[in-house]
Design a protein around this motif. Structure first.
Motif, short mmCIF file in Angstrom:
data_model
loop_
_atom_site.label_atom_id
_atom_site.label_comp_id
_atom_site.label_asym_id
_atom_site.label_seq_id
_atom_site.Cartn_x
_atom_site.Cartn_y
_atom_site.Cartn_z
N ARG A 218 5.24 64.14 34.86
CA ARG A 218 4.04 64.76 35.85
C ARG A 218 2.90 64.34 35.23
NH1 ARG A 218 8.20 68.70 36.33
NH2 ARG A 218 7.04 70.24 34.75
N GLY A 219 2.56 64.58 34.04
CA GLY A 219 1.48 64.45 33.38
C GLY A 219 0.76 62.95 33.39
N LEU A 220 2.03 61.87 33.31
CA LEU A 220 1.46 60.63 33.24
C LEU A 220 1.10 60.12 34.79
CD1 LEU A 220 4.35 59.34 31.01
CD2 LEU A 220 1.70 58.89 30.79
N GLN A 221 1.98 60.67 35.76
CA GLN A 221 1.53 60.77 37.15
C GLN A 221 0.11 60.95 37.57
OE1 GLN A 221 3.50 58.59 39.31
NE2 GLN A 221 1.90 58.77 40.85
N ALA B 282 11.49 62.60 24.08
CA ALA B 282 11.34 62.54 25.80
C ALA B 282 10.14 62.16 26.18
CB ALA B 282 11.53 63.79 26.07
N VAL B 283 8.93 62.39 25.29
CA VAL B 283 7.84 61.82 25.55
C VAL B 283 7.46 60.31 25.44
CG1 VAL B 283 5.22 62.22 25.06
CG2 VAL B 283 6.71 64.18 25.22
N ARG B 284 8.05 59.71 24.31
CA ARG B 284 8.15 58.50 24.19
C ARG B 284 8.94 57.81 25.33
NH1 ARG B 284 9.26 59.68 18.74
NH2 ARG B 284 11.43 59.26 19.00
N THR B 285 9.91 58.00 25.79
CA THR B 285 10.79 57.63 26.78
C THR B 285 9.85 57.40 28.11
OG1 THR B 285 12.83 58.15 26.03
CG2 THR B 285 12.79 57.76 28.21
N SER C 74 6.84 54.71 32.22
CA SER C 74 5.53 54.79 33.13
C SER C 74 4.93 53.34 33.58
CB SER C 74 4.63 55.90 32.69
OG SER C 74 3.97 55.18 31.45
N GLY C 75 4.92 52.49 32.42
CA GLY C 75 4.12 51.32 32.36
C GLY C 75 2.78 51.22 31.85
N LEU C 76 2.42 52.63 31.55
CA LEU C 76 1.06 52.76 30.76
C LEU C 76 1.26 52.35 29.58
CD1 LEU C 76 0.80 55.05 33.22
CD2 LEU C 76 -0.87 55.81 31.79
N ALA C 77 0.37 51.74 28.79
CA ALA C 77 0.24 51.24 27.32
C ALA C 77 0.18 52.43 26.45
CB ALA C 77 -0.69 50.30 27.55
N LEU D 217 -1.53 48.95 38.10
CA LEU D 217 -1.11 48.86 36.71
C LEU D 217 0.14 47.73 37.12
CD1 LEU D 217 -0.78 50.07 34.01
CD2 LEU D 217 0.70 51.65 34.83
N GLY D 218 0.02 46.66 36.36
CA GLY D 218 0.89 45.54 36.25
C GLY D 218 0.85 45.04 37.84
N GLY D 219 -0.33 44.91 38.42
CA GLY D 219 -0.30 44.32 39.94
C GLY D 219 0.14 45.20 40.87
N ARG D 220 0.65 46.34 40.46
CA ARG D 220 1.18 47.48 41.43
C ARG D 220 0.28 48.44 41.67
NH1 ARG D 220 5.93 48.58 38.20
NH2 ARG D 220 5.75 50.69 39.22
N LEU D 221 0.15 48.75 42.93
CA LEU D 221 -0.58 49.80 43.42
C LEU D 221 0.20 51.20 43.28
CD1 LEU D 221 -3.26 51.23 44.45
CD2 LEU D 221 -2.14 50.56 46.71
N LEU D 222 -0.16 51.89 41.98
CA LEU D 222 0.50 53.03 41.62
C LEU D 222 0.02 54.38 41.98
CD1 LEU D 222 2.16 52.35 38.12
CD2 LEU D 222 3.29 51.80 40.49
N TYR D 223 -1.21 54.31 42.41
CA TYR D 223 -1.85 55.53 43.00
C TYR D 223 -3.17 55.17 43.70
CZ TYR D 223 -5.16 59.28 43.27
OH TYR D 223 -6.23 60.38 43.70
#
Length: 199
Positions: free
Chosen positions: A98-101, A119-122, A127-130, A190-196
């Motif tokens: 949820r935080g990443l989103q 769980a956080v690393r996963t 997420s695709g975020l670096a 992100l990575g060419g995809r509109l994620l937000y």
């Protein structure tokens, strides 16, 4: 598929490159194919943004936001801001997702660690975020809050052949963006995809 992101102002590198009025970023799959003044491209889908297009941001408080803070589920009716709460380890993964989103809604495309919980690393990896090294500083969802400077918080400049990671903000200039903060994000790619995309 080609997508042409047209914006009132495009700033490929806040630390060096000049801004481009009525500019565009052409995305081919996950990479930037061109950056420059807007010109139609045959076969490209066009997304028009009324704002400032910049490289994606790095949130230096990623460790605190994902490993220490808790991001409530909307069904909990506790709001959308991160909270300090003692939660079971089983809730850390869903909280981090949820935080990443929510970070995407602030133009974030990279987060600073360290990330010690599996769980956080996963969640970060999926997420695709670096994930970047960091010092574990405390902070909020808005990387520009508290006087953050855009040039210091850009993850990486937009460059032809580089990753198509960028954000568009409801701002007419860098000064306005820094003053108003990243909470005025219109879109994050992100990575060419509109994620937000702000509704």
């Amino acid at each position: 598929m080609l997508t042409l992101h047209r914006a009132r102002l495009v700033l490929p590198d806040p630390a060096a490159a000049p801004s481009i009025t009525d500019g565009a970023v052409l995305v081919d799959g996950a990479v930037v194919a061109a950056v420059g003044p807007y010109a139609p491209v045959a076969g490209a889908r066009v997304r028009e943004w009324d704002g400032l297009l910049v490289p994606g941001l790095r949130n230096p408080a990623g460790h605190w936001l994902l490993e220490v803070a808790y991001h409530p589920d909307p069904r909990e009716e506790l709001g959308a801001e991160p909270l300090l709460a003692d939660v079971p380890e089983a809730q850390r993964g869903p909280s981090a997702r949820r935080g990443l989103q929510r970070m995407l809604g602030f133009g974030t495309t990279a987060v600073a660690g360290p990330f010690e919980r599996e769980a956080v690393r996963t969640a970060v990896a999926r997420s695709g975020l670096a994930a970047l090294p960091g010092d574990g500083r405390e902070g909020g969802l808005d990387p520009l809050a508290g006087g953050g400077r855009l040039a210091e918080l850009v993850h990486r400049p937009l460059a032809v052949g580089g990753p198509a990671d960028f954000a568009v903000f409801d701002a007419a200039s860098v000064a306005e963006l820094e003053e108003r903060g990243a909470g005025h994000c219109l879109a994050t790619v992100l990575g060419g995809r509109l994620l937000y995309r702000r509704r």
